[in-house]
Design a protein around this motif. Structure first.
Motif, short mmCIF file in Angstrom:
data_model
loop_
_atom_site.label_atom_id
_atom_site.label_comp_id
_atom_site.label_asym_id
_atom_site.label_seq_id
_atom_site.Cartn_x
_atom_site.Cartn_y
_atom_site.Cartn_z
N LYS A 1 0.83 -1.21 0.00
CA LYS A 1 0.00 0.00 0.00
C LYS A 1 0.87 1.26 0.00
CE LYS A 1 -4.07 -2.00 2.16
NZ LYS A 1 -5.00 -1.97 3.31
N VAL A 2 1.95 1.21 0.76
CA VAL A 2 2.88 2.35 0.79
C VAL A 2 3.49 2.55 -0.59
CG1 VAL A 2 5.08 3.18 1.71
CG2 VAL A 2 3.37 2.21 3.25
N LEU A 3 3.92 1.47 -1.24
CA LEU A 3 4.50 1.58 -2.59
C LEU A 3 3.49 2.15 -3.58
CD1 LEU A 3 6.55 -1.71 -2.97
CD2 LEU A 3 7.42 0.62 -2.79
N SER A 4 2.24 1.74 -3.46
CA SER A 4 1.20 2.25 -4.35
C SER A 4 1.03 3.75 -4.13
CB SER A 4 -0.11 1.52 -4.08
OG SER A 4 -1.13 2.06 -4.87
N TYR A 5 1.02 4.17 -2.89
CA TYR A 5 0.90 5.60 -2.58
C TYR A 5 2.09 6.37 -3.14
CZ TYR A 5 1.18 9.92 0.07
OH TYR A 5 1.31 11.23 0.42
N LEU A 6 3.31 5.86 -2.90
CA LEU A 6 4.51 6.55 -3.38
C LEU A 6 4.54 6.61 -4.90
CD1 LEU A 6 7.22 5.15 -0.93
CD2 LEU A 6 6.19 7.44 -0.94
N SER A 7 4.09 5.55 -5.54
CA SER A 7 4.04 5.54 -7.00
C SER A 7 3.10 6.63 -7.50
CB SER A 7 3.58 4.17 -7.49
OG SER A 7 3.51 4.15 -8.89
N GLY A 8 1.96 6.78 -6.84
CA GLY A 8 1.01 7.82 -7.23
C GLY A 8 1.56 9.22 -7.02
N GLN A 9 2.43 9.37 -6.05
CA GLN A 9 3.00 10.68 -5.75
C GLN A 9 4.24 10.99 -6.60
OE1 GLN A 9 1.80 13.03 -3.42
NE2 GLN A 9 0.07 11.66 -3.67
N THR A 10 4.77 9.99 -7.29
CA THR A 10 6.01 10.19 -8.05
C THR A 10 5.86 9.77 -9.51
OG1 THR A 10 6.85 8.03 -7.30
CG2 THR A 10 7.49 9.95 -6.01
N GLU B 1 11.84 15.34 -9.67
CA GLU B 1 12.80 14.35 -10.16
C GLU B 1 13.58 13.72 -9.01
OE1 GLU B 1 12.96 12.94 -13.18
OE2 GLU B 1 11.17 14.15 -13.43
N GLY B 2 13.85 14.49 -7.96
CA GLY B 2 14.49 13.92 -6.78
C GLY B 2 13.62 12.88 -6.12
N LYS B 3 12.32 13.16 -6.02
CA LYS B 3 11.39 12.19 -5.44
C LYS B 3 11.31 10.95 -6.31
CE LYS B 3 7.52 14.55 -4.73
NZ LYS B 3 6.31 15.18 -4.16
N ARG B 4 11.30 11.14 -7.62
CA ARG B 4 11.24 9.98 -8.54
C ARG B 4 12.50 9.14 -8.43
NH1 ARG B 4 8.65 13.55 -13.25
NH2 ARG B 4 6.48 13.19 -12.72
N ALA B 5 13.63 9.80 -8.28
CA ALA B 5 14.89 9.06 -8.16
C ALA B 5 14.92 8.24 -6.88
CB ALA B 5 16.08 10.03 -8.19
N LEU B 6 14.41 8.80 -5.80
CA LEU B 6 14.37 8.06 -4.54
C LEU B 6 13.43 6.87 -4.65
CD1 LEU B 6 15.15 7.68 -1.60
CD2 LEU B 6 13.36 9.31 -0.98
N PHE B 7 12.27 7.06 -5.28
CA PHE B 7 11.34 5.95 -5.46
C PHE B 7 11.95 4.88 -6.36
CE2 PHE B 7 7.63 3.88 -7.45
CZ PHE B 7 7.07 3.33 -6.31
N ALA B 8 12.65 5.29 -7.39
CA ALA B 8 13.32 4.32 -8.27
C ALA B 8 14.37 3.51 -7.50
CB ALA B 8 13.97 5.03 -9.46
N GLN B 9 15.08 4.15 -6.59
CA GLN B 9 16.07 3.45 -5.77
C GLN B 9 15.39 2.43 -4.86
OE1 GLN B 9 19.27 3.44 -6.06
NE2 GLN B 9 19.87 2.37 -4.21
N ILE B 10 14.25 2.81 -4.29
CA ILE B 10 13.50 1.87 -3.45
C ILE B 10 13.07 0.67 -4.27
CG2 ILE B 10 11.33 1.57 -2.18
CD1 ILE B 10 11.65 4.52 -1.26
#
Length: 81
Positions: free
Chosen positions: A35-44, A62-71
């Motif tokens: 659920k957290v990943l789904s939320y973060l995906s929606g935000q990035t 782009e910084g948020k997207r890069a962090l999500f990509a690293q996760i």
């Protein structure tokens, strides 16, 4: 003269990288983790910035997207993918 960026330098971590990946995979494989990943995906990843946004807003996103990509990378590495 060489410019340095202290915040961008590699730092030694107390946990080995592969163990971090395993921790990420286990943490985000739970129902709540998904659920957290789904939320973060929606935000990035799933968010489109408007054409009139500032360059600062773009860089921040782009910084948020890069962090999500690293996760996501660490989760996949921890799963052995």
């Amino acid at each position: 003269m060489k410019l340095t960026w202290p915040f961008a330098e590699e730092k030694q971590h107390t946990i080995p990288f592969d163990e971090n990946a395993l921790c990420f995979a286990r943490c985000f494989s739970t129902e709540y983790g998904k659920k957290v990943l789904s939320y973060l995906s929606g935000q990035t990843k799933d968010r489109v910035m408007p054409a009139d946004c500032s360059s600062n807003e773009l860089w921040f996103m782009e910084g948020k997207r890069a962090l999500f990509a690293q996760i996501e990378y660490l989760i996949n590495k921890g799963k052995g993918e």
